[in-house]
Write a protein that holds these residues in place. Structure first.
Motif, PDB file in Angstrom:
ATOM      1  N   ARG A 164       0.834  -1.222   0.000  1.00  0.00           N
ATOM      2  CA  ARG A 164       0.000   0.000   0.000  1.00  0.00           C
ATOM      3  C   ARG A 164       0.867   1.269   0.000  1.00  0.00           C
ATOM      4  N   ARG A 165       1.971   1.204   0.715  1.00  0.00           N
ATOM      5  CA  ARG A 165       2.895   2.364   0.706  1.00  0.00           C
ATOM      6  C   ARG A 165       3.353   2.643  -0.719  1.00  0.00           C
ATOM      7  N   HIS A 166       3.718   1.534  -1.343  1.00  0.00           N
ATOM      8  CA  HIS A 166       4.224   1.687  -2.705  1.00  0.00           C
ATOM      9  C   HIS A 166       3.159   2.296  -3.627  1.00  0.00           C
ATOM     10  N   THR A 167       1.943   1.728  -3.514  1.00  0.00           N
ATOM     11  CA  THR A 167       0.834   2.229  -4.329  1.00  0.00           C
ATOM     12  C   THR A 167       0.612   3.716  -4.068  1.00  0.00           C
ATOM     13  N   THR A 168       0.600   4.110  -2.793  1.00  0.00           N
ATOM     14  CA  THR A 168       0.324   5.518  -2.447  1.00  0.00           C
ATOM     15  C   THR A 168       1.474   6.423  -2.892  1.00  0.00           C
ATOM     16  N   ASN A 169       2.697   5.884  -2.711  1.00  0.00           N
ATOM     17  CA  ASN A 169       3.842   6.669  -3.193  1.00  0.00           C
ATOM     18  C   ASN A 169       3.682   7.016  -4.671  1.00  0.00           C
ATOM     19  N   ARG A 170       3.339   6.015  -5.456  1.00  0.00           N
ATOM     20  CA  ARG A 170       3.160   6.195  -6.906  1.00  0.00           C
ATOM     21  C   ARG A 170       2.024   7.160  -7.199  1.00  0.00           C
ATOM     22  N   LEU A 171       0.962   7.021  -6.394  1.00  0.00           N
ATOM     23  CA  LEU A 171      -0.191   7.904  -6.565  1.00  0.00           C
ATOM     24  C   LEU A 171       0.207   9.365  -6.310  1.00  0.00           C
ATOM     25  N   LEU A 172       0.908   9.552  -5.203  1.00  0.00           N
ATOM     26  CA  LEU A 172       1.307  10.932  -4.834  1.00  0.00           C
ATOM     27  C   LEU A 172       2.268  11.506  -5.870  1.00  0.00           C
ATOM     28  N   GLU A 173       3.139  10.621  -6.327  1.00  0.00           N
ATOM     29  CA  GLU A 173       4.110  11.056  -7.332  1.00  0.00           C
ATOM     30  C   GLU A 173       3.388  11.515  -8.601  1.00  0.00           C
ATOM     31  N   ASP A 174       2.437  10.730  -9.042  1.00  0.00           N
ATOM     32  CA  ASP A 174       1.681  11.072 -10.259  1.00  0.00           C
ATOM     33  C   ASP A 174       0.864  12.341 -10.054  1.00  0.00           C
ATOM     34  N   ALA A 175       0.211  12.388  -8.897  1.00  0.00           N
ATOM     35  CA  ALA A 175      -0.648  13.565  -8.623  1.00  0.00           C
ATOM     36  C   ALA A 175       0.188  14.834  -8.632  1.00  0.00           C
ATOM     37  N   ASN A 176       1.336  14.755  -8.020  1.00  0.00           N
ATOM     38  CA  ASN A 176       2.161  15.980  -7.948  1.00  0.00           C
ATOM     39  C   ASN A 176       2.755  16.327  -9.298  1.00  0.00           C
ATOM     40  N   GLU A 177       2.988  15.332 -10.101  1.00  0.00           N
ATOM     41  CA  GLU A 177       3.452  15.584 -11.464  1.00  0.00           C
ATOM     42  C   GLU A 177       2.485  16.521 -12.164  1.00  0.00           C
ATOM     43  N   ALA A 178       1.198  16.244 -11.928  1.00  0.00           N
ATOM     44  CA  ALA A 178       0.161  17.066 -12.572  1.00  0.00           C
ATOM     45  C   ALA A 178      -0.014  18.390 -11.852  1.00  0.00           C
ATOM     46  N   ALA A 179       0.029  18.374 -10.515  1.00  0.00           N
ATOM     47  CA  ALA A 179      -0.274  19.592  -9.756  1.00  0.00           C
ATOM     48  C   ALA A 179       0.913  20.555  -9.740  1.00  0.00           C
ATOM     49  N   GLY A 180       2.114  20.041  -9.664  1.00  0.00           N
ATOM     50  CA  GLY A 180       3.296  20.912  -9.669  1.00  0.00           C
ATOM     51  C   GLY A 180       3.553  21.570  -8.341  1.00  0.00           C
ATOM     52  N   ALA A 181       3.133  20.941  -7.216  1.00  0.00           N
ATOM     53  CA  ALA A 181       3.450  21.502  -5.893  1.00  0.00           C
ATOM     54  C   ALA A 181       4.855  21.066  -5.503  1.00  0.00           C
ATOM     55  N   ALA A 182       5.327  21.567  -4.352  1.00  0.00           N
ATOM     56  CA  ALA A 182       6.668  21.188  -3.916  1.00  0.00           C
ATOM     57  C   ALA A 182       6.676  19.707  -3.531  1.00  0.00           C
ATOM     58  N   SER A 183       5.677  19.328  -2.769  1.00  0.00           N
ATOM     59  CA  SER A 183       5.565  17.899  -2.429  1.00  0.00           C
ATOM     60  C   SER A 183       4.172  17.579  -1.889  1.00  0.00           C
ATOM     61  N   LEU A 184       3.861  16.310  -1.965  1.00  0.00           N
ATOM     62  CA  LEU A 184       2.608  15.800  -1.404  1.00  0.00           C
ATOM     63  C   LEU A 184       3.001  14.666  -0.489  1.00  0.00           C
ATOM     64  N   TYR A 185       2.358  14.591   0.657  1.00  0.00           N
ATOM     65  CA  TYR A 185       2.667  13.444   1.520  1.00  0.00           C
ATOM     66  C   TYR A 185       1.520  13.144   2.478  1.00  0.00           C
ATOM     67  N   VAL A 186       1.618  11.945   3.029  1.00  0.00           N
ATOM     68  CA  VAL A 186       0.571  11.445   3.923  1.00  0.00           C
ATOM     69  C   VAL A 186       1.237  10.952   5.209  1.00  0.00           C
ATOM     70  N   THR A 187       0.687  11.419   6.357  1.00  0.00           N
ATOM     71  CA  THR A 187       1.237  10.947   7.638  1.00  0.00           C
ATOM     72  C   THR A 187       0.146  10.164   8.377  1.00  0.00           C
ATOM     73  N   ASP A 188       0.592   9.348   9.283  1.00  0.00           N
ATOM     74  CA  ASP A 188      -0.408   8.657  10.109  1.00  0.00           C
ATOM     75  C   ASP A 188      -0.785   9.549  11.274  1.00  0.00           C
ATOM     76  N   ARG A 189      -1.566   9.116  12.173  1.00  0.00           N
ATOM     77  CA  ARG A 189      -2.060   9.964  13.263  1.00  0.00           C
ATOM     78  C   ARG A 189      -0.966  10.330  14.246  1.00  0.00           C
ATOM     79  N   THR A 190       0.244   9.709  14.139  1.00  0.00           N
ATOM     80  CA  THR A 190       1.359  10.076  15.035  1.00  0.00           C
ATOM     81  C   THR A 190       2.292  11.076  14.357  1.00  0.00           C
ATOM     82  N   GLY A 191       2.011  11.406  13.118  1.00  0.00           N
ATOM     83  CA  GLY A 191       2.864  12.374  12.426  1.00  0.00           C
ATOM     84  C   GLY A 191       3.944  11.710  11.610  1.00  0.00           C
TER      85      GLY A 191
END
Ligand code: ADP
Length: 596
Positions: free
Chosen positions: A98-125
Motif C-alpha cells: 500500500r505504501r508503494h501504491t500511495t507513493n506512486r499515486l502521490l508522485e503522479d498527482a504531484n506531477e500534474a499539480a506541480g506543488a513542492a511535495s505531497l505526503y501522507v502521515t499517520d495519526r502520530t505524524g
C-alpha cells in the motif's frame, strides 16, 4: 529756535516715516521667504506621499491576490487525498504494498499539480508516503512531523495551514493539510507543500520592497533575501522557544530587522540606515500573515526640497524685481530732480551773466568814453597849435584886409577874404572830426551793404581820385552785409581810401583795390594800395590820435584813430600791413549781418 522746532514737529506728523515702511517691507519679505518654501515643501510632500499610498494600496491588493492564487491552486489537493481510498487504505494498514501504491499515486498527482511535495502521515505524524519517495536524500518518507503546528492543528480541527522551512529539505514552503477520517476518527493527514519562491522573484524583478510577516512578525516571504526569517522587532523569549520547538524557521538566526519609527509616520530599517520608508500593510487573516510594502520616500522628499528651493528662489526673484523697480523709479526721480535743478541753475546763471555782461558793457563804454576824454586832453595841446595858427593868420589877414579896404583895393580885399574863408573852413573840418570822435557808443546797429557804403564814399572822393588819376578796382559782392552804422562805415571807408590816395601821390602807377571776402560769420574788407607802404617805426603808432607823417595842414592824424574806434564799436577790428611787393593794405574785419 522755538519756531523752527514747532515747524519740524508739525512737518513730521502727517508724513509716513520711510524707515517704518522699510521695516514693514523687510518683515513681509522675511515672512514670505520662510512661509513660501515651508508651505511648498509641505504641499509637495503631502501630494507625493498621497500618490505613493495610492499606488501602494493597488500593489498590496495585487500581491495579496498573487499569494492567494498561488496557494489556492492547491487548496483542494489535501482534501482530495484525505478522501482517496488508497490513502485511507494505507492509513488503515500501512503495508509495504500500500505504501508503494500511495507513493506512486502521490508522485503522479504531484506531477500534474506541480506543488513542492505531497505526503501522507499517520495519526502520530509519521510520513507513510510522499511524492518524492524516490529521492534518496530528501524523501520525506519515514520522517515524523508531529512537532509541526499544522499537524497538531489538523489533528485538532481537521485542517491546518502553515508556513515553514522544510525540516527535511531545508526549503521553505506553505503547508496545507487535511485530516483523513478512518473508522475510529482521525487516521492521519494529507499534506501539500506549496513553493512560494517564484512569487518573490516577481517582486524582486519589479524592484519592490515587499515582505510578508507571520503572526509573530517574522518575515517569511520577501523581495529581499536578506530580510527573510528575521523578525521586524526583537522576539520575546517564549516566542523564540516556540519557534525553536516547531523548527518553523529551522537554521535561521532570527536577527531582528530593526524596524524603527522615522519622521512623519515613516519607518526605518537598521540595515538601511537613515533611509525613511512609507510602510503600508494589508492583513491576510486566512494566512495569519500581514503583507507589507515599503516605499522609498527619498524621491518625494527630494521633490519637496526642490519645490521649497524653487519657492525661495521665486520669492527672492520677486523681491529683487520689486527692489529693482523701486530703485529705477528712485533713480528716475533723482535724475528728474537733478535735471530740474540744473535747468534752474543754468537759468539763474544766464540771468547773472546777462546782468554781468550789461555791467561790463556799461563799464566798457565808460572806459571807451574815458579813453576818448583822455585822448581829448592829449588833443587839446595839439588843438591849441592847430587852431592858434589859423586864428593868428586870420587876425593878421583881418588887420591887413581892413587897411586894404580903407585904401579901396577891392581885389586884394577879396583875395584876403578868400584866404580867411579857407582857414575858417580848415578849422571847421577839425572841429567836425572832433564831434565824431566825441560821440558816445554805437549810434545804430543795422545791416549795412558794404557796396552801398563804398558807393557813397566814392561819391565824396570821386573828384579827388579823378584829379590824381587814380584807378579804383572794386571786388565787393552784392551780398556783403555787415552789422554797423551806414554813415560811420562810409566815414571809415573815406578815411582809408583817402589815406591810400595820399600814399600814391609820388607813385607812377596809381591803383587802389577795395575787396570784400566772406569769412566765418564775418566779412573781411581790404583797402589795398601800391604806394609808399608803412615804415616799420610808424607801425606801432599808426592808430594813435594825431599821429601823422603828413605836412602841417595836410593831415590831422585823426583819420585812423577815429576809424579804429568806429570799427571796434561795430564789434570788428582794423589792422594795417605792408604788401609783399609794394604799398599797404588796411584790413577791416566786420561782423556779418543776417540777410532778410
Ligand atoms: P592823416 O592821414 O591825417 O595823417 P591818419 O590817422 O589817417 O592821419 O594817418 C596817420 C598816418 O598813417 C599817416 O600820416 C600816414 O603816415 C600813415 N598812413 C595811413 N594810411 C597809409 C597808407 N595807405 N600808406 C602809407 N601810410 C599810411
Amino acid at each position: 529756535m522755538s519756531i523752527a522746532r514747532t515747524d519740524q514737529q508739525t512737518d513730521a506728523l502727517p508724513r509716513p516715516r520711510p524707515g517704518g515702511r522699510r521695516a514693514l517691507w523687510t518683515v513681509a519679505f522675511v515672512a514670505a521667504l520662510t512661509l513660501a518654501p515651508w508651505q511648498t515643501h509641505r504641499w509637495v510632500e503631502a501630494s507625493g506621499l498621497a500618490e505613493l499610498r495610492r499606488v501602494g494600496d493597488q500593489r498590496l491588493g495585487l500581491y495579496a491576490s498573487g499569494i492567494r492564487t498561488a496557494v489556492g491552486r492547491y487548496d483542494y489537493l489535501p482534501f482530495l487525498l484525505a478522501h482517496d481510498k488508497d490513502v485511507l487504505a494505507l492509513l488503515e494498514d500501512p503495508s509495504a504494498d500500500r505504501r508503494h501504491t500511495t507513493n506512486r499515486l502521490l508522485e503522479d498527482a504531484n506531477e500534474a499539480a506541480g506543488a513542492a511535495s505531497l505526503y501522507v502521515t499517520d495519526r502520530t505524524g509519521l510520513t507513510l508516503a510522499a511524492s518524492n519517495w524516490r529521492d534518496p536524500v530528501q524523501s520525506l518518507v519515514g520522517n515524523r512531523y508531529d512537532f509541526r503546528p499544522y499537524f497538531r492543528q489538523t489533528m485538532a480541527t481537521g485542517s491546518g495551514r502553515y508556513f515553514g522551512i522544510g525540516a527535511t529539505t531545508g526549503l521553505p514552503g506553505y503547508f496545507l493539510s487535511r485530516a483523513a477520517l478512518g473508522a475510529e476518527g482521525v487516521a492521519g493527514t494529507a499534506v501539500v507543500k506549496v513553493d512560494l519562491e517564484p512569487l518573490q522573484r516577481d517582486w524582486q524583478a519589479a524592484g519592490e520592497r515587499v515582505m510578508v510577516t507571520d503572526g509573530n512578525g517574522v518575515v517569511f516571504l520577501a523581495s529581499h533575501a536578506e530580510w527573510k526569517y528575521r523578525p521586524l522587532r526583537p522576539l520575546a523569549e517564549p516566542v523564540r522557544a516556540q519557534l525553536a520547538a516547531t523548527r518553523q524557521y529551522a537554521g535561521a538566526d532570527l536577527r531582528p530587522l530593526g524596524l524603527g519609527d522615522g519622521p512623519d509616520g515613516m519607518v526605518t530599517l537598521s540595515d538601511e540606515r537613515g533611509r525613511a520608508f512609507l510602510m503600508q500593510e494589508l492583513a491576510l487573516p486566512d494566512f495569519d500573515a500581514t503583507i507589507r510594502l515599503l516605499a522609498d520616500v527619498e524621491p518625494v522628499l527630494a521633490q519637496a526640497r526642490s519645490g521649497a528651493v524653487l519657492a525661495a528662489a521665486l520669492v527672492l526673484l520677486l523681491a529683487a524685481g520689486l527692489l529693482l523697480a523701486r530703485q529705477r523709479a528712485e533713480t528716475l526721480r533723482l535724475q528728474r530732480e537733478a535735471h530740474e535743478t540744473l535747468e534752474r541753475r543754468v537759468e539763474e546763471r544766464t540771468h547773472e551773466l546777462a546782468a554781468a555782461n550789461q555791467v561790463l558793457r556799461d563799464a566798457q563804454e565808460e572806459l571807451v568814453q574815458a579813453g576818448k576824454l583822455a585822448a581829448l586832453g592829449q588833443m587839446s595841446a595839439a588843438l591849441a597849435h592847430e587852431f592858434n595858427q589859423p586864428l593868428a593868420a586870420i587876425r593878421t589877414f583881418v588887420a591887413s584886409t581892413r587897411l586894404l579896404a580903407e585904401r579901396g583895393d577891392t581885389p586884394s580885399v577879396l583875395g584876403n577874404l578868400g584866404m580867411i574863408a579857407d582857414m575858417a573852413e580848415r578849422m571847421a573840418v577839425i572841429s567836425g572830426h572832433l564831434k565824431t570822435f566825441a560821440r558816445k557808443g554805437p549810434a545804430r546797429v543795422e545791416a549795412v551793404p558794404v557796396g552801398q557804403a563804398l558807393d557813397r564814399a566814392l561819391l565824396l572822393l570821386g573828384q579827388r581820385l579823378r584829379q590824381d588819376g587814380i584807378d579804383l578796382t572794386r571786388a565787393v559782392p552784392d551780398d556783403a552785409l555787415v552789422r554797423g552804422d551806414a554813415v560811420r562805415l562810409e566815414q571809415v571807408l573815406v578815411n582809408l581810401i583817402r589815406n591810400a590816395a595820399d600814399a600814391l601821390s609820388g607813385v607812377e602807377d596809381r591803383r587802389i583795390t577795395v575787396s570784400a571776402v566772406r569769412g566765418p560769420g564775418v566779412w573781411e574788407v581790404r583797402i589795398s594800395d601800391i604806394g609808399t607802404g608803412i615804415a616799420a617805426e610808424h607801425q606801432a603808432r599808426l592808430f594813435d590820435p594825431f599821429f601823422t607823417t603828413k605836412e602841417v595842414g595836410e593831415g590831422l592824424g585823426l583819420g585812423l584813430s577815429l576809424s579804429y574806434g568806429i570799427v571796434r564799436d561795430f564789434g570788428g577790428s582794423l589792422r594795417a600791413e605792408n604788401n609783399p611787393d609794394a604799398g599797404a593794405t588796411f584790413v577791416m574785419i566786420l561782423p556779418e549781418a543776417a540777410h532778410g
